[in-house]
Motif scaffolding. Structure first.
Motif: not given
Length: 488
Positions: A224-233, A235-241, A254-257
């Motif tokens: 669940a945390m990693l899925a939330a991390g994908e959304r944050m990328v 949402e906060f205009d990051l290259e990756y978390l 990254r989203p989907g990766n």
């Protein structure tokens, strides 16, 4: 095994020293009172620590700067201090390591100081000196002015947030915007649950607990945390978390990766400063243009080193390269070096206290006699350098029909041997220039040589080294192999 090892070694040895990084955040001074525990106090159920000595170490954002400096980079450190004696201790400790302090002193706010009492190898107590109140108007603008002054000469920015009042949202956004204009990567070590203040950074690097708080997911629900991390990328205009997952390693999200670099197993004495080490290594890697996947693998190795130490002690460049030695040993190309690369590699070995052995020869058509000499040479120290004659040099010595095997192929074959740690090609008539550059502890020759006929013997003995003559295996020589091949 780390990906792109050859490129990683090249960047550590040759590119990192040319990089300059800016660290902005909560600078601190870590003080340590060291002692022994022999009994429990009769006044209260607490251990009695008999103090033996004290020490100071830059901490917080200053520890990130120390990690960068120990890894060979230039560093400018920006943050608030108190204009007090602890600031003087911190400043002097940083300048000794070549770090440029760019501090803004605030009246009424002491330099943040943490005093740890350590009994044996166990931390017993920590005392903090700090003021977490709101600073006067204009203080953060003074910080931003220092950042703008330094930023154009830097290759990466680290925002090191310890929730002590430096990284307010307005300042974070101004620094990130300035860095993006200049194409400079920004890495964030967060301490707040609201990641929006870091919007637009290259990456945010939370640990498990920080990711749990920011995502509002249970710390035990990794998926669940990693899925939330994908959304944050997005949402906060990051290259990756980039999330550190404790014993599970480091994840690039990254989203989907997702890419997860497994942690390196080590005996853990103290996790203080491990996050600072991770973000320092990642920042240097990104400043050097290395991809994030091999970067997190390298950061994992560095974290494994630092948790084996007591206190916030930075990882050093020679320790990081030493930790890569087993991987280097399996990659022959990373052991074939230019003379300049050899000097850098020898400096790393010496920093680790290793004894360096040197031998040389043509090594045309490698045979059992060669192998025996090399193995005997390696037993005389911790690292073995093999210098080989260039093709032109071999022709001068052996005649126009030699060598049979080209210099690059000879070097690569020798580098594949477990006994060999470095191979260098020389074009001079003798290897003396290589010997003077490497300054080995031992020179080895095989056969009927004596100390008077070994090139470099006088020089190596002048700096306290020695010469060793090892017996050769009779009946084995390249000339005989060639003659036998022609006759057969």
């Amino acid at each position: 095994m780390i990906e792109q090892l050859h490129e990683v070694i090249h960047k550590i040895e040759q590119e990192w020293p040319a990089k300059r990084l800016l660290v902005l955040g909560d600078v601190m001074l870590d003080k340590y009172i060291w002692g022994d525990v022999g009994r429990i106090s009769p006044e209260a159920p607490v251990p009695v620590v008999r103090a033996t000595h004290q020490s100071e170490q830059p901490g917080g954002a200053a520890n990130v700067a120390m990690n960068l400096a120990k890894l060979g980079a230039g560093v400018v450190l920006v943050g608030f201090t108190g204009g007090d004696a602890d600031e003087e201790l911190l400043t002097s400790g940083l300048r000794v390591h070549g770090i440029d302090p760019a501090f803004v002193a605030c009246e009424g706010f002491p330099t943040v100081t943490k005093t740890r009492i350590v009994g044996g190898r166990q931390q017993m107590l920590r005392l903090d000196s700090e003021n977490l109140g709101k600073r006067a108007d204009g203080e953060h603008e003074r910080l931003l002015a220092r950042v703008r002054q330094e930023l154009p000469s830097c290759h990466a920015v680290v925002l090191s947030d310890y929730a002590k009042g430096v990284l307010e949202p307005k300042l974070c956004q101004a620094v990130i915007a300035e860095a993006r204009k200049l194409g400079i990567p920004v890495l964030v070590d967060p301490k707040t649950a609201d990641f929006s203040r870091y919007r637009g950074a290259t990456t945010i690097c939370p640990n498990l607990q920080e990711l749990s708080v920011a995502s509002r997911e249970d710390v035990h629900n990794l998926e669940a945390m990693l899925a939330a991390g994908e959304r944050m990328v997005g949402e906060f205009d990051l290259e990756y978390l980039t999330a550190t997952l404790s014993e599970k390693g480091i994840a690039v999200i990254r989203p989907g990766n997702r890419f997860v670099a497994p942690a390196v197993a080590r005996q853990v004495f103290d996790v203080s400063g491990a996050g600072d080490t991770v973000i320092a290594v990642l920042a240097l890697c990104l400043a050097s243009g290395l991809g994030i996947e091999p970067s997190v693998q390298l950061a994992n190795i560095a974290a494994g080193i630092v948790v084996g130490k007591v206190g916030t002690v930075p990882v050093e460049k020679h320790e990081l390269l030493a930790a890569l030695a087993p991987d280097i040993a399996l990659h022959a190309e990373d052991k074939v070096l230019t003379r300049e690369e050899l000097m850098r590699r020898v400096a790393v070995w010496r920093a680790s206290g290793e004894r360096v052995v040197f031998t040389n020869g043509c090594f045309d058509l490698l045979h059992v006699g060669h192998i025996t000499v090399l193995e005997q040479s390696r037993r005389l120290g911790d690292r073995l350098i093999v210098a080989i004659n260039s093709d032109a040099s071999v022709s001068c010595l052996k005649g126009p029909s030699r060598p049979v095997v080209s210099e690059n192929d000879r070097a690569r074959v020798l580098a594949a041997l477990a006994a060999v740690d470095a191979v260098v090609i020389f074009g001079e008539a003798t290897p003396l220039e290589v010997i003077l550059a490497a300054r080995p502890d031992v020179i080895v020759k095989g056969g009927d040589y004596n100390e008077d006929t070994v090139v470099g013997a006088k020089e190596v003995k002048s700096w306290g080294g020695k010469v060793a003559i090892v017996p050769i295996v009779e009946g084995h020589s390249t000339t005989r192999l060639i003659e036998r091949s022609i006759a057969g």
